[in-house]
Design a protein around this motif. Structure first.
Motif, mmCIF file in Angstrom:
data_model
loop_
_atom_site.group_PDB
_atom_site.id
_atom_site.type_symbol
_atom_site.label_atom_id
_atom_site.label_comp_id
_atom_site.label_asym_id
_atom_site.label_seq_id
_atom_site.Cartn_x
_atom_site.Cartn_y
_atom_site.Cartn_z
ATOM 1 N N UNK A 188 0.839 -1.197 0.000
ATOM 2 C CA UNK A 188 0.000 0.000 0.000
ATOM 3 C C UNK A 188 0.878 1.253 0.000
ATOM 4 N N UNK A 189 0.247 2.359 -0.336
ATOM 5 C CA UNK A 189 0.949 3.644 -0.388
ATOM 6 C C UNK A 189 1.118 4.220 1.015
ATOM 7 N N UNK B 226 4.156 8.128 -1.291
ATOM 8 C CA UNK B 226 5.215 7.173 -1.621
ATOM 9 C C UNK B 226 4.521 5.882 -2.036
ATOM 10 N N UNK B 227 4.442 5.622 -3.341
ATOM 11 C CA UNK B 227 3.641 4.497 -3.836
ATOM 12 C C UNK B 227 4.138 3.134 -3.339
ATOM 13 N N UNK B 228 3.198 2.326 -2.942
ATOM 14 C CA UNK B 228 3.417 0.924 -2.569
ATOM 15 C C UNK B 228 4.686 0.738 -1.736
ATOM 16 N N UNK B 229 4.780 1.503 -0.686
ATOM 17 C CA UNK B 229 5.993 1.543 0.121
ATOM 18 C C UNK B 229 5.874 0.775 1.435
ATOM 19 N N UNK B 230 4.696 0.224 1.725
ATOM 20 C CA UNK B 230 4.497 -0.538 2.955
ATOM 21 C C UNK B 230 3.857 -1.876 2.618
ATOM 22 N N UNK B 231 4.441 -2.954 3.135
ATOM 23 C CA UNK B 231 3.935 -4.315 2.893
ATOM 24 C C UNK B 231 3.121 -4.738 4.111
ATOM 25 N N UNK B 232 1.841 -5.018 3.897
ATOM 26 C CA UNK B 232 0.909 -5.259 4.998
ATOM 27 C C UNK B 232 0.338 -6.669 4.901
#
Length: 311
Positions: free
Chosen positions: A133-134, A295-301
């Protein structure tokens, strides 16, 4: 940067750290929470550490240290403040972020389709998937759900000072904050060149659709589209408040003539004087200018399997 974690989630095979806010959530459940995590870890033979946050900013420090020590999955157990601190330490690291929501709103958790029950949320850590996700950034402060200023920030300030939690408390404080509130003159620019100048009641910049409790301030927002949705309520909104509350819970806020919306990758908001803003409900003092970017797609959830490919 930490070793990149896999695209599936099974805590039993990952070095895991739980970061627990011991005073978040209902008082009646706090004492048993640590024991339930201990039982979960032992039952599934998880290589895990359990850390308790002690003060504002401590959850961020614990998460950052866990990244350095090689954690592959870091789980926050608490409300939106704990979420924000832990996730902020994981941006662009590749480490998977897990969430056990115990707060009153849980906007990001709801938008991600996470189970809100404590034990069901734990189970997602055993058989889930990763969704990227961003991240929103407001004057260097990360946010993952929403940020805001004006009445939005004032309600957040009052809520944080209140001893009572929950949705009804939030509504009560919101109603009292409206009385006597003075709109702010704002100039807003987007990366597309669109410019707004108006007297505003509140401004929300949303990464997800909602504040929490399914109050959807930005129904068209998507967590992984590389964009943020800006929502402004002008001074006419006070006269339409009952209808706007209805729109908030029916997902039609963007259709109101009292609401201005923009979508973009960057916004600059200027106001006449410094004042508070909030990021995921946490209030900060900021200057006259607020620069917001994504910040695009910078966190993995970690999410349930049926939510991993949700657009």
């Amino acid at each position: 940067m930490s070793e990149r974690a896999p695209s599936t989630v099974s805590a039993s095979g990952l070095r895991t750290t739980f970061i627990v806010n011991p005073i978040a959530g209902p008082v009646s459940t706090r004492a048993a929470r640590r024991q339930r995590i201990d039982d979960f870890v032992r039952r599934h033979r998880i290589d895990a550490r359990i850390e308790l946050s002690r003060y504002g900013g401590h959850a961020y420090e614990l998460a950052a240290a866990a990244v350095v020590e090689g954690a592959q999955l870091i789980v926050s157990v608490g409300g939106d403040g704990t979420l924000n601190e832990v996730a902020s330490a994981l941006v662009d690291t590749g480490v998977i972020y897990g969430m056990i929501p115990t707060g009153s709103g849980n906007g990001l958790g709801r938008d991600l389709g996470l189970a809100l029950g404590f034990d069901r949320a734990l189970e997602t850590l055993l058989d889930g998937c990763v969704r990227e996700i961003d991240t929103g950034v407001a004057n260097s402060l990360s946010f993952f759900n929403v940020m805001g200023l004006g009445l939005d920030a004032e309600i957040g300030r009052r809520f944080n000072l209140s001893r009572r939690r929950g949705f009804l408390t939030y509504l009560r404080l919101g109603a009292s904050a409206v009385i006597g509130y003075r709109p702010q003159r704002l100039a807003i620019e987007s990366d597309s060149g669109t410019r707004l100048e108006l007297d505003a009641i509140l401004v929300t910049v949303a990464n997800s659709t909602q504040y929490g409790n399914n109050a959807r301030i930005a129904p068209l927002a998507k967590l992984d589209d590389g964009r943020l949705d800006l929502v402004v309520l002008d001074t006419r909104s006070l006269w339409a408040a009952p209808r706007l509350v209805l729109r908030l819970f029916t997902g039609s806020m963007h259709r109101s003539g009292h609401v201005h919306t923009l979508s973009g990758t960057r916004f600059v908001i200027r106001r006449a004087a410094p004042g508070p803003i909030h990021t995921d409900g946490e209030v900060h003092d900021c200057g006259e200018t607020i620069e917001v970017s994504v910040r695009p797609r910078s966190l993995r959830v970690a999410v349930p399997r049926d939510q991993s490919g949700r657009a």
